[in-house]
Enzyme design. Sequence first.
Site: not given
Length: 161
Positions: A49, A87-88, A135, A139
């Site tokens: 991310q 989610c960002l 979560h 990723h």
Amino acid sequence: MRDIRVIGDPVLRTPAEPVTDFDRELRRLIDEMFQAMYAVNGVGLAGPQIGVSRRLFVYDIAGRKGHLVNPVLTVDDEEEVLDEEGCLSVPDRQSRQPIYAPVARAAGVTVEGLDRLQQPVRVKARGSLARCFQHETDHLDGKLYVDRLPKNEARKIMLRT
Ligand SMILES: [Zn+2]
């Protein structure tokens, strides 16, 4: 400050590589991940991310804070729980805020991995922490929560990104 990558960025769709060097750079990276997460009021953040395709994540949710390097997730309780998840890296195009949707996740998990000093870490989790671990581990495998939604629900979210 590290920018948070958003959906459409290929790094979010690339399975991350294991961390091999437990050095000062790794410790700095973990600090930067916490900073980037707190700056946007996030509760979890994975390497990809911020554009770092390495298997690690940080979290601070439900009074539990930590980081995990090279985590391996085991499901302890397969009962599926449906709850709102965002989610960002999946923000609304206009508001820039995370888009939330109900996602089914296993009720209980254990995550085993290493800490920044290469010491073993094992965390058992239920509830929102278990959801967060699933979560964030997704990723690291190049997956996003929208992949776990019914196709039409995922499509609706994609139209907002
Ligand atoms: Zn996310």
